[in-house]
Design an enzyme around this catalytic site. Sequence first.
Site, PDB file in Angstrom:
ATOM      1  N   LYS A  37       0.860  -1.186   0.000  1.00 23.39           N
ATOM      2  CA  LYS A  37       0.000   0.000   0.000  1.00 23.39           C
ATOM      3  C   LYS A  37       0.894   1.233   0.000  1.00 23.39           C
ATOM      4  CE  LYS A  37      -3.587   2.446   2.544  1.00 23.39           C
ATOM      5  NZ  LYS A  37      -4.537   2.414   3.656  1.00 23.39           N
TER       6      LYS A  37
ATOM      7  N   LYS B 114      -2.392  -1.544  -3.655  1.00 28.14           N
ATOM      8  CA  LYS B 114      -3.191  -0.329  -3.588  1.00 28.14           C
ATOM      9  C   LYS B 114      -2.295   0.900  -3.635  1.00 28.14           C
ATOM     10  CE  LYS B 114      -6.296   1.891  -0.317  1.00 28.14           C
ATOM     11  NZ  LYS B 114      -6.892   1.763   0.991  1.00 28.14           N
TER      12      LYS B 114
END
Length: 327
Positions: free
Chosen positions: A197, A249
């Site tokens: 992320k 992400k």
Amino acid sequence: MSFPARRPRRLRTTPAMRRLSAELVIAPQQLILPAFVREGLSEPNPISSMPGVVQHTIDTLKAAAAEAVELGLGGIMLFGIPETRDAMGSAGVDPDGILNRGIAAVRAEVGDELVIMSDVCLDEFTDHGHCGVLDAAGTVDNDATLQIYGEMAIVQAEAGAHMLGPSGMMDGQVAVIRQALDTAGHQDVSIIAYAAKYASAFYGPFREAVDSQLTGDRRTYQMDAANRREALIEVELDLAEGADMLIVKPAMSYLDVLADVAAMSPVPVSAYQISGEYAMIEAAAANGWIDRRAAITESVLGIRRAGADTVLTYWASELAQWLKEGK
Ligand code: PBG
């Protein structure tokens, strides 16, 4: 003999031919709907930077989950927005906190018909907006935060979540959550780990969606946009710690990372098409600059093509509706 012998255009001649030669498809079961539930609302509250997305009441959240079942979606990922926040993020570990009430309401509504996922992170619950608790120097304290994540995990499992999504990027978070779940008798509750992320400017609209209190940034715990190989370290750690699925992400600006992770991961890989990706396409389409539906479809196909088995997207229900209509 005509030249050239190989004419790739032959497979593009008709819609039927293009359909037959498509290398992949999007299916509703591959789509996961992120959804926000906010405490103290009597009506759903629109999020201005994410046209079409709302902060739900418990009732409208239940309706959205029921619709997700109707449409055959793979899952729903829940985020909660509490009325009051504090330095420790107490509302996150309170069984009566909004996220935990939302999980319970959705579970009561849809049972096991849909995989119910929930965000294990403190940023929605802290008054400083960080994903963890702070030490005396104001730095996010990794290990003190882990303890709270373990408590949150048990409360979310008890509320009825099937799968937990630790998104705080603390080192060791998957191991601590796995151990907490197992110790509390929740061996069957799984973990979808936000493994890679990145600290991204494209989270902007999400911060509005959860009324984030953050003033600084998350660069001491989220990954740096320059780093590709480092994602593999994060993935290896999360796998070793027991992650059942992985998330990369954001999606759009990290498709190379997604392809790398998909190539080596023995477990299913998801990509999160985040709020800023949603907002950009919606804004351009609202201006008449791009064809909304074509752009949405292409963006999700690109994420699947890069290697995502499943996609977290705010368009999950609308996409599934289009697929159902067969248009
Ligand atoms: C943190 C979290 C964030 C998002 C999902 N979980 C925000 C952040 O890291 O700042 C962003 C999702 C999106 O932008 O759509 N709990």
